[in-house]
Motif scaffolding. Structure first.
Motif, PDB file in Angstrom:
ATOM      1  N   UNK A 109       0.829  -1.212   0.000  1.00  0.00           N
ATOM      2  CA  UNK A 109       0.000   0.000   0.000  1.00  0.00           C
ATOM      3  C   UNK A 109       0.859   1.256   0.000  1.00  0.00           C
ATOM      4  N   UNK A 110       1.960   1.216   0.737  1.00  0.00           N
ATOM      5  CA  UNK A 110       2.881   2.357   0.740  1.00  0.00           C
ATOM      6  C   UNK A 110       3.527   2.513  -0.633  1.00  0.00           C
ATOM      7  N   UNK A 111       3.910   1.399  -1.245  1.00  0.00           N
ATOM      8  CA  UNK A 111       4.522   1.446  -2.579  1.00  0.00           C
ATOM      9  C   UNK A 111       3.559   2.016  -3.620  1.00  0.00           C
ATOM     10  N   UNK A 112       2.274   1.773  -3.454  1.00  0.00           N
ATOM     11  CA  UNK A 112       1.283   2.162  -4.459  1.00  0.00           C
ATOM     12  C   UNK A 112       0.831   3.614  -4.335  1.00  0.00           C
ATOM     13  N   UNK A 113       1.137   4.263  -3.232  1.00  0.00           N
ATOM     14  CA  UNK A 113       0.650   5.631  -3.005  1.00  0.00           C
ATOM     15  C   UNK A 113       1.415   6.630  -3.869  1.00  0.00           C
ATOM     16  N   UNK A 114       0.698   7.617  -4.413  1.00  0.00           N
ATOM     17  CA  UNK A 114       1.361   8.663  -5.195  1.00  0.00           C
ATOM     18  C   UNK A 114       2.212   9.553  -4.292  1.00  0.00           C
ATOM     19  N   UNK A 115       1.655   9.897  -3.142  1.00  0.00           N
ATOM     20  CA  UNK A 115       2.358  10.756  -2.199  1.00  0.00           C
ATOM     21  C   UNK A 115       2.243  10.186  -0.799  1.00  0.00           C
ATOM     22  N   UNK A 116       3.232  10.535   0.031  1.00  0.00           N
ATOM     23  CA  UNK A 116       3.337   9.969   1.366  1.00  0.00           C
ATOM     24  C   UNK A 116       3.695  11.052   2.367  1.00  0.00           C
ATOM     25  N   UNK A 236      -5.020  17.730  13.300  1.00  0.00           N
ATOM     26  CA  UNK A 236      -5.676  17.153  12.132  1.00  0.00           C
ATOM     27  C   UNK A 236      -6.694  16.127  12.615  1.00  0.00           C
ATOM     28  N   UNK A 237      -7.952  16.289  12.205  1.00  0.00           N
ATOM     29  CA  UNK A 237      -9.005  15.371  12.629  1.00  0.00           C
ATOM     30  C   UNK A 237      -9.127  14.239  11.613  1.00  0.00           C
ATOM     31  N   UNK A 238      -8.755  13.036  12.036  1.00  0.00           N
ATOM     32  CA  UNK A 238      -8.931  11.867  11.182  1.00  0.00           C
ATOM     33  C   UNK A 238      -9.584  10.746  11.993  1.00  0.00           C
ATOM     34  N   UNK A 239     -10.623  11.128  12.749  1.00  0.00           N
ATOM     35  CA  UNK A 239     -11.452  10.160  13.473  1.00  0.00           C
ATOM     36  C   UNK A 239     -10.620   9.266  14.393  1.00  0.00           C
ATOM     37  N   UNK A 240      -9.659   9.871  15.103  1.00  0.00           N
ATOM     38  CA  UNK A 240      -8.826   9.165  16.084  1.00  0.00           C
ATOM     39  C   UNK A 240      -7.873   8.144  15.462  1.00  0.00           C
ATOM     40  N   UNK A 241      -7.687   8.195  14.126  1.00  0.00           N
ATOM     41  CA  UNK A 241      -6.740   7.258  13.523  1.00  0.00           C
ATOM     42  C   UNK A 241      -5.311   7.698  13.847  1.00  0.00           C
ATOM     43  N   UNK A 242      -4.456   6.719  14.113  1.00  0.00           N
ATOM     44  CA  UNK A 242      -3.071   6.986  14.506  1.00  0.00           C
ATOM     45  C   UNK A 242      -2.155   6.013  13.781  1.00  0.00           C
ATOM     46  N   UNK A 243      -1.336   6.476  12.826  1.00  0.00           N
ATOM     47  CA  UNK A 243      -1.209   7.873  12.411  1.00  0.00           C
ATOM     48  C   UNK A 243      -2.386   8.307  11.532  1.00  0.00           C
ATOM     49  N   UNK A 244      -2.666   9.616  11.524  1.00  0.00           N
ATOM     50  CA  UNK A 244      -3.768  10.109  10.694  1.00  0.00           C
ATOM     51  C   UNK A 244      -3.394  10.122   9.220  1.00  0.00           C
ATOM     52  N   UNK A 245      -4.400  10.123   8.376  1.00  0.00           N
ATOM     53  CA  UNK A 245      -4.207  10.214   6.932  1.00  0.00           C
ATOM     54  C   UNK A 245      -4.582  11.609   6.455  1.00  0.00           C
ATOM     55  N   UNK A 300       3.130   7.416   5.566  1.00  0.00           N
ATOM     56  CA  UNK A 300       1.692   7.204   5.584  1.00  0.00           C
ATOM     57  C   UNK A 300       1.128   7.651   4.244  1.00  0.00           C
ATOM     58  N   UNK A 301       0.444   6.775   3.523  1.00  0.00           N
ATOM     59  CA  UNK A 301      -0.130   7.184   2.240  1.00  0.00           C
ATOM     60  C   UNK A 301      -1.064   8.383   2.393  1.00  0.00           C
ATOM     61  N   UNK A 302      -0.946   9.323   1.435  1.00  0.00           N
ATOM     62  CA  UNK A 302      -1.829  10.486   1.362  1.00  0.00           C
ATOM     63  C   UNK A 302      -3.006  10.120   0.477  1.00  0.00           C
ATOM     64  N   UNK A 303      -4.196  10.491   0.885  1.00  0.00           N
ATOM     65  CA  UNK A 303      -5.394  10.154   0.125  1.00  0.00           C
ATOM     66  C   UNK A 303      -5.785  11.306  -0.796  1.00  0.00           C
ATOM     67  N   UNK A 304      -5.879  11.018  -2.105  1.00  0.00           N
ATOM     68  CA  UNK A 304      -6.360  11.982  -3.102  1.00  0.00           C
ATOM     69  C   UNK A 304      -7.747  11.531  -3.540  1.00  0.00           C
ATOM     70  N   UNK A 305      -8.755  12.355  -3.295  1.00  0.00           N
ATOM     71  CA  UNK A 305     -10.137  11.909  -3.457  1.00  0.00           C
ATOM     72  C   UNK A 305     -10.866  12.751  -4.497  1.00  0.00           C
TER      73      UNK A 305
END
Length: 305
Positions: A109-116, A236-245, A300-305
């Motif tokens: 998943x880390x390898x597949x991310x465009x940005x991190x 950064x609010x990411x619903x208590x995820x650690x690390x956040x995205x 941590x993969x960055x999400x582009x939506x």
């Protein structure tokens, strides 16, 4: 998808203590009996804790059916739900309890991310609070430390998130043709001899605002860098995820010039003087750090939506 583990505690430290309710990392129960019963619901061991108290540590995959059963039991007893904010809003603290959602990404998943989003687990310097002019310029300020390591090439400004680099990594990064790279000198204060100069790891490229809300210490939604009070925080609010995205609108990121390193638009931290922008890097940047054999890095993969 990454694996996500819910972690929190349910405790009762003093049998005669009347206080109960939500805490930042879980729930203070009304009684020892409640802790024992909730432990049975999750099929988890309950341990002794402080003056004949009881402690239940919960670490369950979010898809584990025991977790849903435990949340139902907690709500039935206390009318409390698990938090879905990084900081529980003040008005909601009577209705939710704190927890962490520990996130683990696979290498694929880390390898597949465009940005991190890039971080380091090695300290490179001790943070020192900037003065007002240094804060406006976003200078990185460090305390001269007799114990400063000369071996760390890329690390964090302890105990906060800002990243800095040393030679020879600085020169190697400059030679690698990494778009957006901006290395600025770290300012050392408090006198003494600096064992090695350092450079703040930054970028000329500033990302758009995140799709994630940004919260202050009260849980209010705030603008990224506007209206800073000296002791106000930004999270950064990411619903208590650690690390956040970090989450962005793809179309907004694509309007930027091509980059191998960029900075978040917001600075994050528990106070104005201790808040830093986060670094977002490309796979090319990651590959260069790997080629340079820089250890103790996390992505941590960055999400582009």
């Amino acid at each position: 998808m990454p694996t996500i583990t819910h972690t929190f505690v349910i405790h009762k430290y003093y049998p005669d203590d009347a206080e109960w309710g939500s805490v930042s990392n879980g729930l203070a129960a009304k009684s020892i009996v409640d802790v024992e019963q909730l432990g049975l619901e999750a099929d988890l061991p309950v341990k002794e804790a402080g003056y004949s108290g009881r402690l239940l540590k919960v670490e369950l995959d979010e898809n584990d059916p025991r977790l849903a059963k435990l949340y139902e039991a907690i709500y039935a007893k206390y009318q409390l739900k698990p938090s879905y904010w990084t900081v529980i809003p003040k008005a909601e603290r009577a209705h939710y309890f704190g927890l962490k959602r520990k996130v683990v990404w696979t290498e694929q998943e880390i390898d597949a991310a465009e940005f991190l989003e890039l971080s380091s687990s090695r300290q490179i310097a001790n943070h020192e609070n900037p003065d007002d002019e240094q804060w406006e310029r976003e200078d990185y300020v460090a305390e001269v430390d007799k114990k400063q390591s000369t071996a760390v090439q890329l690390g964090f400004m302890s105990p906060f998130h800002g990243l800095a680099v040393a030679e020879p990594l600085r020169s190697n990064l400059l030679a690698a043709d990494l778009a957006g790279l901006n290395l600025t000198p770290v300012i050392f204060v408090r006198g003494g001899k600096v064992k090695k100069p350092l450079w703040a790891l930054k970028s000329h490229v500033i990302l758009p605002d995140t799709l994630n809300p940004i919260q202050n210490g009260r849980g209010d939604i705030v603008a990224s860098n506007k209206g800073w009070e000296r002791f106000e925080s930004r999270h950064l609010d990411d619903a208590e995820r650690d690390p956040p995205t970090l989450r962005y609108k793809r179309s907004e990121v694509e309007t930027l010039k091509p980059f191998d390193i960029a900075m978040t638009s917001a600075r994050f931290g528990n106070g104005r003087e201790i808040a830093y922008r986060w670094c977002v890097v490309s796979q090319k940047f990651r590959a260069e750090l790997k080629r340079q054999k820089v250890p103790a890095l996390s992505y941590v993969p960055v999400s582009l939506e």
